[in-house]
Scaffold this active site. Structure first.
Site, mmCIF file in Angstrom:
data_model
loop_
_atom_site.group_PDB
_atom_site.id
_atom_site.type_symbol
_atom_site.label_atom_id
_atom_site.label_comp_id
_atom_site.label_asym_id
_atom_site.label_seq_id
_atom_site.Cartn_x
_atom_site.Cartn_y
_atom_site.Cartn_z
ATOM 1 N N LYS A 188 6.947 -13.361 1.856
ATOM 2 C CA LYS A 188 7.917 -12.916 0.916
ATOM 3 C C LYS A 188 8.890 -11.613 1.235
ATOM 4 O O LYS A 188 9.956 -11.486 1.191
ATOM 5 C CB LYS A 188 7.019 -12.060 0.046
ATOM 6 N N ASN A 189 8.397 -10.757 2.276
ATOM 7 C CA ASN A 189 9.134 -9.725 3.039
ATOM 8 C C ASN A 189 10.230 -10.112 3.889
ATOM 9 O O ASN A 189 11.181 -9.327 4.397
ATOM 10 C CB ASN A 189 7.947 -8.733 3.882
ATOM 11 N N CYS A 231 6.717 -1.148 -6.300
ATOM 12 C CA CYS A 231 5.241 -0.686 -6.165
ATOM 13 C C CYS A 231 4.902 0.947 -6.113
ATOM 14 O O CYS A 231 5.840 1.511 -5.291
ATOM 15 C CB CYS A 231 4.570 -1.262 -4.721
ATOM 16 N N ARG A 284 8.798 6.983 -2.140
ATOM 17 C CA ARG A 284 9.844 5.848 -1.619
ATOM 18 C C ARG A 284 11.240 6.289 -1.793
ATOM 19 O O ARG A 284 11.730 5.483 -2.459
ATOM 20 C CB ARG A 284 9.279 4.720 -2.021
ATOM 21 N N ASP A 286 0.523 -2.894 5.020
ATOM 22 C CA ASP A 286 0.321 -3.680 4.051
ATOM 23 C C ASP A 286 -1.140 -4.636 4.112
ATOM 24 O O ASP A 286 -1.231 -5.509 3.554
ATOM 25 C CB ASP A 286 1.420 -4.892 4.115
ATOM 26 N N ARG A 299 3.307 -11.211 -7.561
ATOM 27 C CA ARG A 299 4.521 -10.697 -6.840
ATOM 28 C C ARG A 299 4.151 -11.192 -5.661
ATOM 29 O O ARG A 299 5.252 -11.545 -4.668
ATOM 30 C CB ARG A 299 4.560 -9.099 -6.882
HETATM 31 C C1 UD1 Z 1 8.634 -2.815 3.528
HETATM 32 C C2 UD1 Z 1 7.714 -3.647 3.068
HETATM 33 C C3 UD1 Z 1 6.761 -3.159 2.670
HETATM 34 C C4 UD1 Z 1 5.918 -2.434 3.674
HETATM 35 C C5 UD1 Z 1 6.685 -1.474 4.188
HETATM 36 C C6 UD1 Z 1 6.314 -0.805 5.621
HETATM 37 C C7 UD1 Z 1 9.304 -5.280 2.151
HETATM 38 C C8 UD1 Z 1 9.999 -6.014 0.895
HETATM 39 N N1 UD1 Z 1 8.540 -4.366 2.136
HETATM 40 O O1 UD1 Z 1 8.996 -1.706 2.602
HETATM 41 O O2 UD1 Z 1 5.821 -4.316 2.015
HETATM 42 O O3 UD1 Z 1 4.710 -1.736 3.077
HETATM 43 O O4 UD1 Z 1 7.916 -2.141 4.670
HETATM 44 O O5 UD1 Z 1 5.785 -1.715 6.559
HETATM 45 O O6 UD1 Z 1 9.724 -5.641 3.274
HETATM 46 N N2 UD1 Z 1 11.443 5.798 3.698
HETATM 47 C C9 UD1 Z 1 12.215 7.042 3.621
HETATM 48 N N3 UD1 Z 1 13.560 6.904 3.105
HETATM 49 C C10 UD1 Z 1 14.154 5.803 3.181
HETATM 50 C C11 UD1 Z 1 13.483 4.616 3.437
HETATM 51 C C12 UD1 Z 1 12.030 4.700 3.604
HETATM 52 O O7 UD1 Z 1 11.614 7.990 3.547
HETATM 53 O O8 UD1 Z 1 15.221 5.547 2.993
HETATM 54 C C13 UD1 Z 1 9.948 6.154 3.914
HETATM 55 C C14 UD1 Z 1 9.108 5.525 3.068
HETATM 56 O O9 UD1 Z 1 8.709 6.182 1.836
HETATM 57 C C15 UD1 Z 1 7.861 5.338 3.851
HETATM 58 C C16 UD1 Z 1 8.392 4.936 5.135
HETATM 59 O O10 UD1 Z 1 9.932 5.286 5.139
HETATM 60 O O11 UD1 Z 1 7.002 6.153 3.857
HETATM 61 C C17 UD1 Z 1 8.456 3.420 5.661
HETATM 62 O O12 UD1 Z 1 9.150 2.561 4.546
HETATM 63 P P1 UD1 Z 1 10.063 1.315 4.898
HETATM 64 O O13 UD1 Z 1 9.742 0.695 6.132
HETATM 65 O O14 UD1 Z 1 11.038 1.582 4.497
HETATM 66 O O15 UD1 Z 1 9.328 0.320 3.541
HETATM 67 P P2 UD1 Z 1 10.296 -0.693 3.007
HETATM 68 O O16 UD1 Z 1 11.337 -1.247 3.687
HETATM 69 O O17 UD1 Z 1 10.285 -0.142 1.471
#
Ligand code: UD1
Length: 426
Positions: free
Chosen positions: A22-23, A124, A129, A313, A405
């Site tokens: 999925k990711n 989620c 986030r 995850d 999902r």
């Molecule tokens: C992706 C995955 C999710 C996984 C996560 C971490 C997908 C669709 N989802 O989510 O399943 O749990 O990686 O491996 O691939 N953050 C900020 N600002 C930003 C972006 C992120 O502060 O602009 C923070 C987030 O709140 C979190 C951390 O950075 O604490 C890591 O998040 P991130 O790696 O961006 O997760 P996702 O890409 O949303």
């Protein structure tokens, strides 16, 4: 309302075929926005998140059709994405609120169309986030960012130019967004402190197949030489390492023996190492990874971190495992601030867990007892299903839409290897 009813106590043995990730699929489905030629993705999982993103792409004017045959059967589904006519550059609230990954259309749309507007994402409920890293990275390539009425608008009237992006901490989504964007920006972009997750490497492989010039994907520095135009390609989505890891936990918890067909051990070394420490015999086979119980189940310690360390995850699933392991385990969640929502539900099944800030101490119990539980997010749902597989009596999981999902045909896959599990509608 649909529910899962699991009658615990069955040993799992046999083969589970792992679906496309999925990711990986979600960012890959945004790559067609970068070209006016068709992109074919194979091995796509049938999941609610994939449908949500398809709806969003349709809204933007992308035509999505089943590629070759009827697109069914094992090996996942193949879809053709044709973004030759982008009709709209606004991703509306009604679709985006269902899935946070919708933010991934922002970069590709600005790169191709010069502007895009995306509702602030939901998804989620695992912490705050924000999307600030995505936006700062786009600014580094010359996009102008404005926020209004819950929407973020990015525009680049004079086009995007390559730049230096240095992330203060690792973000998978922000790395993916800027990687796609930089592929069409003028000049060179360097991404420092880039995410190294296998899904990034898979995305870079697809983009390279489209004509992008990318080096360093899978390391913390990625360099992208922008090109004027990208073309179509065919790309197979990588296997889902989180689904594979979840079933690996099921093998050990039920003292079973599962071959996870298609799984790649290099994508999941950290969780496999913990499983081996806890009591699994792991072998890489030609067609997947085999996980077999050695008869013991020992407690372990985990800290979640970006790849290649232990993934957030998989945290909830390993907490279910620790609940029935010998001795105490400590699990520290260092990525998301609110990702222990499965703890009260696991405790309803008899687990002994104490949370202190971002760490949970789990004292293994001899047995769990089936009860009614509520799924709170995707991976939390899976931890409850795993606990249900070993609990005495029936465990009833409510709110299945979270599971749907991210886990394709969960009950079929588990039933085929010996679990007693049923989806009921009441
Ligand atoms: C992706 C995955 C999710 C996984 C996560 C971490 C997908 C669709 N989802 O989510 O399943 O749990 O990686 O491996 O691939 N953050 C900020 N600002 C930003 C972006 C992120 O502060 O602009 C923070 C987030 O709140 C979190 C951390 O950075 O604490 C890591 O998040 P991130 O790696 O961006 O997760 P996702 O890409 O949303």
């Amino acid at each position: 309302m649909e529910k899962l009813v699991i009658t615990g106590g069955k040993r799992l043995e046999g083969i589970i075929e792992i679906s496309g990730a999925k990711n990986a699929a979600l960012p890959l489905m945004c790559t067609p926005l970068l070209t006016d030629e068709p992109v074919v993705l194979t091995n796509l999982p049938r999941l609610a998140d994939i449908t949500t993103l398809t709806d969003l792409l349709n809204h933007l004017g992308v035509t999505v059709t089943i590629a070759g045959g009827d697109g069914t059967g094992s090996g996942g589904r193949s879809l053709t994405f044709d973004a030759s006519n982008i009709a709209d550059t606004v991703a509306p609230y009604d679709i985006v609120r269902k899935m946070r990954a919708s933010i991934l259309v922002l970069g590709p749309l600005v790169a191709r169309m010069g502007e895009a507007t995306v509702s602030m994402p939901g998804g989620c409920a695992i912490g705050n986030r924000p999307i600030d890293l995505h936006l700062k990275a786009l600014e580094a390539l010359g996009a102008v960012i404005e926020m209004e009425d819950g929407y973020v608008r990015a525009s680049a009237p004079r086009g995007l130019t390559g730049g230096e992006v240095r992330f203060p901490f690792v973000s998978v989504g922000a790395t993916e967004n800027i990687l796609m964007t930089a592929a069409l920006a003028k000049g060179t972009t360097t991404i420092e402190n880039a995410a190294r997750e296998p899904e990034i490497t898979d995305l870079a492989k697809c983009l390279t197949g489209m004509g992008a010039r990318i080096t360093g994907a899978g390391t913390e520095t990625i360099t992208v030489e922008g090109v004027e135009k990208l073309h179509g390609t065919t790309h197979a989505v990588m296997p889902d390492r989180v689904e594979a890891g979840s079933y690996a936990v099921a093998a050990l918890m039920t003292r079973g023996d599962l071959l996870l067909k298609n799984a790649r051990s290099a994508d999941m070394q950290a969780p496999l190492d913990v499983l081996a420490e806890a009591g699994a015999i792991i072998s890489s086979e030609a067609d997947g990874v085999r996980v077999k119980s050695n008869g013991n189940l020992q407690g372990f310690n985990i800290v979640t971190q970006p790849f290649p360390a232990f993934p957030t995850d998989m945290q909830a699933q390993f907490m279910a495992l620790a609940s029935v392991a010998d001795g105490a385990s400590v699990i520290t969640e260092a990525i998301f601030e609110n990702r222990f929502m499965h703890v009260p539900e696991l405790c309803r099944l008899g687990a002994d867990i104490t949370v202190n800030g971002s760490s949970a101490t789990i004292r293994g119990v001899n047995s769990l007892k089936g009860a009614q539980v509520m799924a709170t997010d995707l991976r939390a749902s899976m931890s409850l299903a795993l606990a249900g597989l070993v609990a005495d009596g029936d465990t009833v999981i409510n709110r299945l839409y979270h599971l749907d999902r991210g886990y394709e045909r969960l009950e079929d896959k588990l039933r085929a290897v010996g679990a007693q599990i049923e989806r009921v509608n009441d």
